[in-house]
Design an enzyme around this catalytic site. Structure first.
Site, mmCIF file in Angstrom:
data_model
loop_
_atom_site.group_PDB
_atom_site.id
_atom_site.type_symbol
_atom_site.label_atom_id
_atom_site.label_comp_id
_atom_site.label_asym_id
_atom_site.label_seq_id
_atom_site.Cartn_x
_atom_site.Cartn_y
_atom_site.Cartn_z
ATOM 1 N N ARG A 17 0.837 -1.211 0.000
ATOM 2 C CA ARG A 17 0.000 0.000 0.000
ATOM 3 C C ARG A 17 0.869 1.257 0.000
ATOM 4 N NH1 ARG A 17 -5.221 1.473 1.194
ATOM 5 N NH2 ARG A 17 -5.539 3.443 2.283
ATOM 6 N N HIS B 13 -5.255 -6.051 -4.150
ATOM 7 C CA HIS B 13 -6.270 -6.117 -3.093
ATOM 8 C C HIS B 13 -6.365 -7.515 -2.486
ATOM 9 C CE1 HIS B 13 -8.711 -2.389 -4.624
ATOM 10 N NE2 HIS B 13 -7.600 -2.068 -3.992
ATOM 11 N N ASN C 222 -4.940 8.877 2.556
ATOM 12 C CA ASN C 222 -3.860 8.013 3.027
ATOM 13 C C ASN C 222 -4.221 7.279 4.311
ATOM 14 O OD1 ASN C 222 -1.676 7.935 1.191
ATOM 15 N ND2 ASN C 222 -1.148 10.051 1.697
ATOM 16 N N HIS D 264 0.744 4.259 -2.853
ATOM 17 C CA HIS D 264 0.378 5.614 -2.452
ATOM 18 C C HIS D 264 1.537 6.590 -2.625
ATOM 19 C CE1 HIS D 264 -3.678 5.228 -0.315
ATOM 20 N NE2 HIS D 264 -3.479 4.098 -0.977
#
Length: 336
Positions: free
Chosen positions: A76, A206, A108, A80
């Site tokens: 993640r 995911h 975030n 990001h």
């Protein structure tokens, strides 16, 4: 007159012309040298930090002893960071000296385990001081996270530099919200040069980690999102009452799929069965453009891994800082 300018003796008008031509050639040469020296390469640290991959791999493995969900956190963090300004380590910067940390952006939510990145950086600084960027460490940690969770090993080009700036406002503007649908998903990945298959494959990230109630309540209230299977909808409502959307940290969490600690193709099988957690998970399984790809990845893990690997590399090299004129090597990933 033009002919006189060319054939004049020294001290006449030809000197500015010759001088400008010389400077132009020097400019072109410098740009050539800078651009050639700034290219990302798989062996970028072969001479300057040959033990880099081993150090990162050891630290990522050690992080699992403290937190089995660490691979999801590394992955993640990678997405990001790279989505905002390219992979430049900007998400690691704390608020300081006019910088408002990207981590303060609501988009975030869920960014965590930066202390593991700090530990990797400390290990790398011990063996190769001032050599490896925090941006490259984020990419390598994500690569190792995928591998250690059962996914493919991805050869990633290295040589990124670290950003000098960060902006929570920019992060909020550029990170897709949790309720992003099919069109938003396509824009995120295809503007970075990914094919449709690679874009769908990256959604397979995911398969690791958890979701927050705040990210799915829009699919539950005031009425059911019809792309949710009735049983899955009932399970989510029990876990996520309407009021959980208002909680500062997103409310309760739950696994993204049945094998949330393993990097596999379960995500795609869930999506096909109406158990996609996020809106985009449901829509990508139903859209005529991507439904065949979702089906193919759900039944052929090798095809998923191959597309994921090429998409991961493309995402990681888009719009990076790769020369000393653009960025720095931070000794402390949190500070300039």
């Amino acid at each position: 007159m033009a002919e006189d300018s060319i054939t004049s003796a020294p001290g006449t008008r030809c000197q500015p012309v010759i001088w400008r031509t010389f400077l132009w050639h020097v400019f072109l040469l410098l740009n050539f040298v800078i651009s050639c020296g700034a290219q990302l390469r798989n062996d970028f640290y072969a001479a300057t930090c040959p033990r880099l991959a081993h150090a990162v791999r050891g630290n990522v493995a050690a992080s699992l002893l403290h937190d089995p969900t660490a691979p999801a956190a590394f992955l993640r963090l990678f997405f990001h960071d790279c989505q905002v300004q390219g992979c430049d380590g900007s998400i690691l910067l704390d608020s300081q000296d006019g910088i408002v940390s990207e981590r303060e952006a609501p988009s975030n939510l869920g960014i965590r385990r930066l202390e593991f990145i700090d530990a990797i950086k400390s290990s790398v600084e011990a063996i190769c001081p001032g050599t490896v960027s925090c941006a490259d460490i984020v990419v390598l940690a994500a690569r190792e996270a995928v591998r250690i969770a059962g996914g493919p090993f991805i050869e990633v080009p290295l040589g990124r530099r670290d950003a000098l700036t960060a902006s929570a406002a920019r992060a909020q503007a550029e990170l897709p919200p949790a309720h992003t649908g099919f069109d938003g998903f396509l824009q995120v990945f295809q503007t970075k040069g990914l094919t449709l298959e690679e874009s769908v494959a990256l959604l397979g990230s995911h398969t690791l980690g958890v979701g927050h109630c705040a990210s799915v309540t829009n699919r539950l209230y005031p009425q059911r999102d019809q792309t949710l299977g009735p049983l899955f909808y009932s399970i989510l409502r029990l876990r996520c009452p309407a009021r959980t959307a208002l909680r500062p940290k997103g409310g309760p969490i739950f696994p993204n799929d049945l094998t949330a600690l393993s990097f596999d193709s379960q995500y795609f099988r869930n999506a096909m069965a109406g158990r996609g957690l996020f809106r985009v998970d449901a829509e990508v399984a139903r859209n005529p453009l991507t439904a065949p790809i979702v089906n193919a990845f759900g039944t052929n893990t090798d095809a998923f891994f191959q597309a994921y690997s090429t998409g991961f590399v493309k995402f990681s090299v888009h719009n990076v800082l790769s020369s000393p004129q653009q960025g720095i090597i931070r000794r402390d990933c949190r500070r300039l």
